[in-house]
Design a protein around this motif. Structure first.
Motif, PDB file in Angstrom:
ATOM      1  N   ARG A  81     -15.190  19.589  36.373  1.00 56.97           N
ATOM      2  CA  ARG A  81     -16.328  19.119  35.592  1.00 56.97           C
ATOM      3  C   ARG A  81     -16.916  17.848  36.201  1.00 56.97           C
ATOM      4  N   ALA A  82     -16.062  16.972  36.704  1.00 59.44           N
ATOM      5  CA  ALA A  82     -16.540  15.740  37.346  1.00 59.44           C
ATOM      6  C   ALA A  82     -17.383  16.069  38.585  1.00 59.44           C
ATOM      7  N   VAL A  83     -16.937  17.050  39.366  1.00 60.03           N
ATOM      8  CA  VAL A  83     -17.704  17.481  40.532  1.00 60.03           C
ATOM      9  C   VAL A  83     -19.042  18.066  40.095  1.00 60.03           C
ATOM     10  N   SER A  84     -19.004  18.904  39.066  1.00 55.60           N
ATOM     11  CA  SER A  84     -20.221  19.542  38.576  1.00 55.60           C
ATOM     12  C   SER A  84     -21.225  18.510  38.072  1.00 55.60           C
ATOM     13  N   ASP A  85     -20.750  17.540  37.299  1.00 55.12           N
ATOM     14  CA  ASP A  85     -21.641  16.499  36.766  1.00 55.12           C
ATOM     15  C   ASP A  85     -22.294  15.710  37.897  1.00 55.12           C
ATOM     16  N   ALA A  86     -21.514  15.402  38.930  1.00 58.54           N
ATOM     17  CA  ALA A  86     -22.058  14.658  40.069  1.00 58.54           C
ATOM     18  C   ALA A  86     -23.094  15.503  40.808  1.00 58.54           C
ATOM     19  N   TRP A  87     -22.808  16.788  40.962  1.00 61.71           N
ATOM     20  CA  TRP A  87     -23.721  17.700  41.661  1.00 61.71           C
ATOM     21  C   TRP A  87     -25.048  17.818  40.918  1.00 61.71           C
ATOM     22  N   THR A 119      -7.742  15.395  52.148  1.00 60.46           N
ATOM     23  CA  THR A 119      -6.406  15.079  52.649  1.00 60.46           C
ATOM     24  C   THR A 119      -5.564  14.369  51.600  1.00 60.46           C
ATOM     25  N   GLU A 120      -6.222  13.674  50.657  1.00 56.10           N
ATOM     26  CA  GLU A 120      -5.496  12.988  49.572  1.00 56.10           C
ATOM     27  C   GLU A 120      -5.213  13.907  48.386  1.00 56.10           C
ATOM     28  N   GLY A 121      -5.684  15.134  48.455  1.00 57.96           N
ATOM     29  CA  GLY A 121      -5.460  16.084  47.373  1.00 57.96           C
ATOM     30  C   GLY A 121      -6.549  16.109  46.325  1.00 57.96           C
ATOM     31  N   ASN A 122      -7.599  15.299  46.506  1.00 57.63           N
ATOM     32  CA  ASN A 122      -8.686  15.261  45.541  1.00 57.63           C
ATOM     33  C   ASN A 122      -9.605  16.467  45.713  1.00 57.63           C
ATOM     34  N   VAL A 123     -10.285  16.838  44.627  1.00 59.77           N
ATOM     35  CA  VAL A 123     -11.240  17.943  44.676  1.00 59.77           C
ATOM     36  C   VAL A 123     -12.556  17.438  45.264  1.00 59.77           C
ATOM     37  N   ALA A 124     -13.050  18.114  46.312  1.00 58.93           N
ATOM     38  CA  ALA A 124     -14.312  17.744  46.935  1.00 58.93           C
ATOM     39  C   ALA A 124     -15.414  18.746  46.635  1.00 58.93           C
ATOM     40  N   ALA A 125     -15.024  20.014  46.453  1.00 59.42           N
ATOM     41  CA  ALA A 125     -15.999  21.072  46.208  1.00 59.42           C
ATOM     42  C   ALA A 125     -15.285  22.251  45.574  1.00 59.42           C
ATOM     43  N   PHE A 126     -16.052  23.099  44.907  1.00 59.65           N
ATOM     44  CA  PHE A 126     -15.460  24.302  44.323  1.00 59.65           C
ATOM     45  C   PHE A 126     -16.527  25.367  44.131  1.00 59.65           C
ATOM     46  N   ALA A 127     -16.074  26.581  43.941  1.00 58.76           N
ATOM     47  CA  ALA A 127     -16.938  27.692  43.552  1.00 58.76           C
ATOM     48  C   ALA A 127     -16.121  28.609  42.667  1.00 58.76           C
ATOM     49  N   ASN A 128     -16.777  29.220  41.677  1.00 57.24           N
ATOM     50  CA  ASN A 128     -16.054  30.213  40.873  1.00 57.24           C
ATOM     51  C   ASN A 128     -16.491  31.607  41.293  1.00 57.24           C
ATOM     52  N   LEU A 129     -15.589  32.554  41.137  1.00 62.95           N
ATOM     53  CA  LEU A 129     -15.754  33.895  41.679  1.00 62.95           C
ATOM     54  C   LEU A 129     -15.864  34.915  40.549  1.00 62.95           C
ATOM     55  N   VAL A 130     -16.705  35.921  40.774  1.00 63.49           N
ATOM     56  CA  VAL A 130     -16.946  36.970  39.783  1.00 63.49           C
ATOM     57  C   VAL A 130     -16.861  38.320  40.481  1.00 63.49           C
ATOM     58  N   THR A 131     -16.082  39.236  39.925  1.00 65.39           N
ATOM     59  CA  THR A 131     -15.951  40.568  40.518  1.00 65.39           C
ATOM     60  C   THR A 131     -17.070  41.482  40.028  1.00 65.39           C
ATOM     61  N   GLU A 132     -17.398  42.463  40.865  1.00 64.95           N
ATOM     62  CA  GLU A 132     -18.393  43.467  40.517  1.00 64.95           C
ATOM     63  C   GLU A 132     -17.681  44.588  39.763  1.00 64.95           C
ATOM     64  N   TYR A 133     -18.359  45.178  38.781  1.00 60.87           N
ATOM     65  CA  TYR A 133     -17.707  46.179  37.945  1.00 60.87           C
ATOM     66  C   TYR A 133     -17.758  47.582  38.540  1.00 60.87           C
ATOM     67  N   GLN A 134     -18.771  47.880  39.346  1.00 57.03           N
ATOM     68  CA  GLN A 134     -18.929  49.237  39.840  1.00 57.03           C
ATOM     69  C   GLN A 134     -18.602  49.387  41.321  1.00 57.03           C
ATOM     70  N   LYS A 135     -18.446  48.275  42.029  1.00 56.34           N
ATOM     71  CA  LYS A 135     -18.126  48.331  43.452  1.00 56.34           C
ATOM     72  C   LYS A 135     -16.926  47.434  43.727  1.00 56.34           C
ATOM     73  N   ASN A 136     -16.289  47.683  44.872  1.00 54.57           N
ATOM     74  CA  ASN A 136     -15.178  46.825  45.292  1.00 54.57           C
ATOM     75  C   ASN A 136     -15.765  45.589  45.954  1.00 54.57           C
ATOM     76  N   ILE A 140     -20.124  35.008  44.205  1.00 56.62           N
ATOM     77  CA  ILE A 140     -20.010  33.610  43.820  1.00 56.62           C
ATOM     78  C   ILE A 140     -21.000  33.334  42.694  1.00 56.62           C
ATOM     79  N   ASP A 141     -20.655  32.420  41.805  1.00 60.31           N
ATOM     80  CA  ASP A 141     -21.590  32.004  40.765  1.00 60.31           C
ATOM     81  C   ASP A 141     -21.910  30.518  40.966  1.00 60.31           C
ATOM     82  N   LEU A 142     -21.143  29.628  40.364  1.00 64.50           N
ATOM     83  CA  LEU A 142     -21.369  28.198  40.585  1.00 64.50           C
ATOM     84  C   LEU A 142     -20.774  27.771  41.921  1.00 64.50           C
ATOM     85  N   MET A 143     -21.498  26.935  42.660  1.00 64.30           N
ATOM     86  CA  MET A 143     -20.989  26.320  43.873  1.00 64.30           C
ATOM     87  C   MET A 143     -21.389  24.857  43.818  1.00 64.30           C
ATOM     88  N   ARG A 144     -20.416  23.951  43.734  1.00 63.00           N
ATOM     89  CA  ARG A 144     -20.742  22.548  43.502  1.00 63.00           C
ATOM     90  C   ARG A 144     -19.857  21.640  44.362  1.00 63.00           C
TER      91      ARG A 144
END
Length: 259
Positions: A81-87, A119-136, A140-144
């Motif tokens: 959430r902190a990354v998202s707010d900054a983005w 390198t310090e273990g902090n979160v720098a970026a993220f993305a959440n993933l969503v699967t397709e229902y009819q195909k393999n 990606i949805d949010l990328m921040r």
């Protein structure tokens, strides 16, 4: 019809366009979805040199990408959430909605996410993933990310994400719709698409469609057209304004005028 509503369909695949036309609808191309075929994914070769160099640089610096499966714990959720707010402070248009997700605790907590750690273990970026229902397929949805990140961070994130999806046996990875990019670019394109191209020049002040498209091209996707289907030419202004409002909010015009 009972509610006097105007039906319209967004991001329609080309498969059934004839059926829409037969039902009396009109259509216009609104962009191209970028889809990576994972079987051919590689960082080797001269055409992948820039992505490969960025990836290897961050590995040498001690960065790592890790996929977390839901449910996410409170600590990680708060860091995301902190990354998202900054983005969001960097985005003139603010949070988008409708066909794009937005940061909601319940939604993100129950999504798989890929996180880039420093390198310090902090979160720098993220993305959440969503699967397709009819195909393999997975997408990606949010990328921040934070404003100040190591150069090559996004290449590292995407290369890690695509590699993970390939290892998990997915066939394709959708990088999402490149909205309005390439639409109306040719002299023989329909006038409506040429008009949308003009509109896109204004909207790009808030959402960098061209920049995103250029970035996606680094991963050599196949590009499939997507369409907006609407009842008649007279309804198009209403349909477009409604799409703009559900995507960007009622105050989008005010943001435009201020800038």
């Amino acid at each position: 019809a009972q509610n006097d509503w105007t039906p319209a369909f967004a991001s329609v695949l080309p498969d059934y366009l004839d059926a829409y036309r037969a039902a009396g609808f009109e259509l216009v191309c609104i962009g191209y979805e970028a889809i990576v075929v994972l079987a051919g994914l590689t960082l080797e070769g001269s055409e992948n040199k820039n992505v490969r160099n960025s990836f290897n640089k961050l590995v040498r610096l001690g960065y790592r990408a890790e996929v977390y499966l839901p449910p996410l714990d409170d600590k990680l959720l708060n860091e995301l959430r902190a990354v998202s707010d900054a983005w969001l402070t960097m985005q003139h248009g603010g949070e988008m909605h409708f066909s794009d997700g937005w940061f909601d605790d319940g939604y993100i907590r129950n999504s798989p996410v890929i996180v880039v750690h420093t390198t310090e273990g902090n979160v720098a970026a993220f993305a959440n993933l969503v699967t397709e229902y009819q195909k393999n397929e997975i997408t990606i949805d949010l990328m921040r990310h934070y404003l100040e990140v190591e150069s090559g961070m996004m290449e590292f994130l995407f290369a890690s994400m695509l590699g993970w999806a390939k290892e998990k046996g997915y066939e394709t990875f959708s990088l999402g719709l490149s909205a309005l990019v390439g639409v109306g670019a040719r002299p023989d394109d329909p006038r409506m698409e040429q008009a949308l191209r003009t509109i896109s020049e204004y909207v790009s002040r808030f959402y960098n469609f061209k920049g995103l498209h250029t970035f996606k091209d680094k991963f050599h996707p196949c590009c499939e057209p997507r369409y907006l289907v609407y009842p008649a030419a007279g309804s198009l202004p209403q349909v477009l304004s409604t799409l703009l409002r559900v995507h960007s909010g009622d105050d989008f015009l005010w943001k435009y005028l201020k800038n």
